[in-house]
Design a protein around this motif. Sequence first.
Motif, PDB file in Angstrom:
ATOM      1  N   LEU A  33      65.540  14.196  50.654  1.00  0.00           N
ATOM      2  CA  LEU A  33      65.177  15.610  50.433  1.00  0.00           C
ATOM      3  C   LEU A  33      63.764  15.858  50.954  1.00  0.00           C
ATOM      4  O   LEU A  33      62.818  15.167  50.593  1.00  0.00           O
ATOM      5  CB  LEU A  33      65.239  15.942  48.928  1.00  0.00           C
ATOM      6  N   LYS A  34      63.679  16.854  51.832  1.00  0.00           N
ATOM      7  CA  LYS A  34      62.369  17.265  52.356  1.00  0.00           C
ATOM      8  C   LYS A  34      62.157  18.725  51.991  1.00  0.00           C
ATOM      9  O   LYS A  34      63.069  19.547  52.159  1.00  0.00           O
ATOM     10  CB  LYS A  34      62.337  17.137  53.880  1.00  0.00           C
ATOM     11  N   ILE A  35      60.966  19.017  51.514  1.00  0.00           N
ATOM     12  CA  ILE A  35      60.652  20.402  51.147  1.00  0.00           C
ATOM     13  C   ILE A  35      59.397  20.791  51.906  1.00  0.00           C
ATOM     14  O   ILE A  35      58.446  19.996  51.997  1.00  0.00           O
ATOM     15  CB  ILE A  35      60.431  20.507  49.615  1.00  0.00           C
ATOM     16  N   PHE A  36      59.401  21.975  52.477  1.00  0.00           N
ATOM     17  CA  PHE A  36      58.204  22.464  53.173  1.00  0.00           C
ATOM     18  C   PHE A  36      57.740  23.727  52.457  1.00  0.00           C
ATOM     19  O   PHE A  36      58.481  24.696  52.345  1.00  0.00           O
ATOM     20  CB  PHE A  36      58.521  22.769  54.639  1.00  0.00           C
ATOM     21  N   MET A  37      56.489  23.683  51.964  1.00  0.00           N
ATOM     22  CA  MET A  37      56.000  24.790  51.126  1.00  0.00           C
ATOM     23  C   MET A  37      54.842  25.546  51.747  1.00  0.00           C
ATOM     24  O   MET A  37      54.003  24.969  52.422  1.00  0.00           O
ATOM     25  CB  MET A  37      55.496  24.214  49.799  1.00  0.00           C
ATOM     26  N   TRP A  38      54.814  26.805  51.481  1.00  0.00           N
ATOM     27  CA  TRP A  38      53.648  27.600  51.835  1.00  0.00           C
ATOM     28  C   TRP A  38      53.573  28.824  50.936  1.00  0.00           C
ATOM     29  O   TRP A  38      54.503  29.120  50.178  1.00  0.00           O
ATOM     30  CB  TRP A  38      53.648  28.003  53.312  1.00  0.00           C
ATOM     31  N   ALA A  39      52.418  29.505  50.994  1.00  0.00           N
ATOM     32  CA  ALA A  39      52.233  30.769  50.274  1.00  0.00           C
ATOM     33  C   ALA A  39      51.175  31.537  51.058  1.00  0.00           C
ATOM     34  O   ALA A  39      50.432  30.941  51.858  1.00  0.00           O
ATOM     35  CB  ALA A  39      51.755  30.505  48.843  1.00  0.00           C
ATOM     36  N   ASP A  40      51.126  32.816  50.827  1.00  0.00           N
ATOM     37  CA  ASP A  40      50.142  33.659  51.484  1.00  0.00           C
ATOM     38  C   ASP A  40      48.729  33.075  51.285  1.00  0.00           C
ATOM     39  O   ASP A  40      48.402  32.599  50.181  1.00  0.00           O
ATOM     40  CB  ASP A  40      50.263  35.045  50.824  1.00  0.00           C
ATOM     41  N   ALA A  41      47.902  33.121  52.339  1.00  0.00           N
ATOM     42  CA  ALA A  41      46.582  32.468  52.289  1.00  0.00           C
ATOM     43  C   ALA A  41      45.701  33.015  51.158  1.00  0.00           C
ATOM     44  O   ALA A  41      44.997  32.260  50.484  1.00  0.00           O
ATOM     45  CB  ALA A  41      45.880  32.627  53.626  1.00  0.00           C
ATOM     46  N   GLU A  42      45.751  34.315  50.942  1.00  0.00           N
ATOM     47  CA  GLU A  42      44.896  34.909  49.906  1.00  0.00           C
ATOM     48  C   GLU A  42      45.350  34.469  48.503  1.00  0.00           C
ATOM     49  O   GLU A  42      44.530  34.210  47.625  1.00  0.00           O
ATOM     50  CB  GLU A  42      44.951  36.446  50.052  1.00  0.00           C
ATOM     51  N   VAL A  43      46.643  34.371  48.329  1.00  0.00           N
ATOM     52  CA  VAL A  43      47.188  33.919  47.031  1.00  0.00           C
ATOM     53  C   VAL A  43      46.783  32.466  46.786  1.00  0.00           C
ATOM     54  O   VAL A  43      46.368  32.087  45.683  1.00  0.00           O
ATOM     55  CB  VAL A  43      48.739  34.083  47.024  1.00  0.00           C
ATOM     56  N   ARG A  44      46.838  31.655  47.831  1.00  0.00           N
ATOM     57  CA  ARG A  44      46.440  30.243  47.681  1.00  0.00           C
ATOM     58  C   ARG A  44      44.958  30.137  47.337  1.00  0.00           C
ATOM     59  O   ARG A  44      44.556  29.335  46.493  1.00  0.00           O
ATOM     60  CB  ARG A  44      46.724  29.467  48.974  1.00  0.00           C
ATOM     61  N   ALA A  45      44.146  30.953  48.018  1.00  0.00           N
ATOM     62  CA  ALA A  45      42.696  30.899  47.767  1.00  0.00           C
ATOM     63  C   ALA A  45      42.392  31.274  46.322  1.00  0.00           C
ATOM     64  O   ALA A  45      41.581  30.641  45.650  1.00  0.00           O
ATOM     65  CB  ALA A  45      41.969  31.825  48.734  1.00  0.00           C
ATOM     66  N   LYS A  46      43.083  32.287  45.823  1.00  0.00           N
ATOM     67  CA  LYS A  46      42.859  32.742  44.445  1.00  0.00           C
ATOM     68  C   LYS A  46      43.259  31.648  43.443  1.00  0.00           C
ATOM     69  O   LYS A  46      42.542  31.368  42.478  1.00  0.00           O
ATOM     70  CB  LYS A  46      43.657  34.037  44.211  1.00  0.00           C
ATOM     71  N   ARG A  47      44.400  31.013  43.703  1.00  0.00           N
ATOM     72  CA  ARG A  47      44.861  29.940  42.799  1.00  0.00           C
ATOM     73  C   ARG A  47      43.843  28.797  42.784  1.00  0.00           C
ATOM     74  O   ARG A  47      43.519  28.249  41.740  1.00  0.00           O
ATOM     75  CB  ARG A  47      46.212  29.386  43.269  1.00  0.00           C
ATOM     76  N   ARG A  48      43.372  28.430  43.979  1.00  0.00           N
ATOM     77  CA  ARG A  48      42.409  27.319  44.092  1.00  0.00           C
ATOM     78  C   ARG A  48      41.089  27.677  43.399  1.00  0.00           C
ATOM     79  O   ARG A  48      40.494  26.861  42.703  1.00  0.00           O
ATOM     80  CB  ARG A  48      42.170  27.043  45.579  1.00  0.00           C
TER      81      ARG A  48
END
Length: 235
Positions: A146-161
């Motif tokens: 099983l391979k999973i490739f993940m991403w999210a909008d850059a601004e959403v990622r920055a906020k989470r981080r």
Amino acid sequence: MSKITIAIDGYSSCGKSTLAKELAAILSYTYIDSGAMYRAVALYALQNGIIKNGEVDKKKLIENLDRIDISFQYDNESLKSHTYLNGKNVESEIREMPVSRIVSKVSLIKEVRQKMVLIQHELGKKKGVVMDGRDIGTVVFPDAELKIFMWADAEVRAKRRFDELKAKGIQITMDEVRENLRKRDHEDTTRDENPLKQAPDAVPIDNTYMTQDEQFTIAFKHALRKISALEGKKA
Ligand code: DC
């Protein structure tokens, strides 16, 4: 029950490790954070005068590779696996900004990657592992079930981080986090050696508008399907 290998790749701060840990916990698999290994090498470089003016002295780092020992140990108090660099627990230090600023440059170096991939193969050879990173499904375990490739909008990622770092009491601005992510995305996707890319057979998950539970449900369903397919083959 048959054990599979689960490879999770994706952009920085898009929740790979959260998902990987949840899958590992429910399946009783081992979770391996391959990014922590590159971070440990970056920390070694910082501590040993191998970084000058924000640049890596590539020759010196390569000469030092045999002196870098990276391992993981389960911590009974926090119930988490901790990263050790030459016998010292560096789990929190490797998450700090000085390491985050330099780690992508360290991970561009072919010899560093070769050493990390060797360790990763060894750690995952018995299957029953969930490993997250940038090249797990493409290079480290191209045969992962099983391979999973993940991403999210850059601004959403920055906020989470940003929220994550703030919660740890780390003083940082949203602009700094945004810029760090932008640079890492660029370096991770454009480097010559094993750049971040989606394996053709990976399950794509864009979690911009997903809750953790939703992404877990999708991934777990895929994992169960792969495990039953393997059981079916054995029967
Ligand atoms: O997942 P992370 O953000 O902790 O990873 C830190 C850095 O290490 C990231 O900027 C890219 C690099 N990395 C890599 O090149 N290959 C991997 N398999 C994992 C991480």
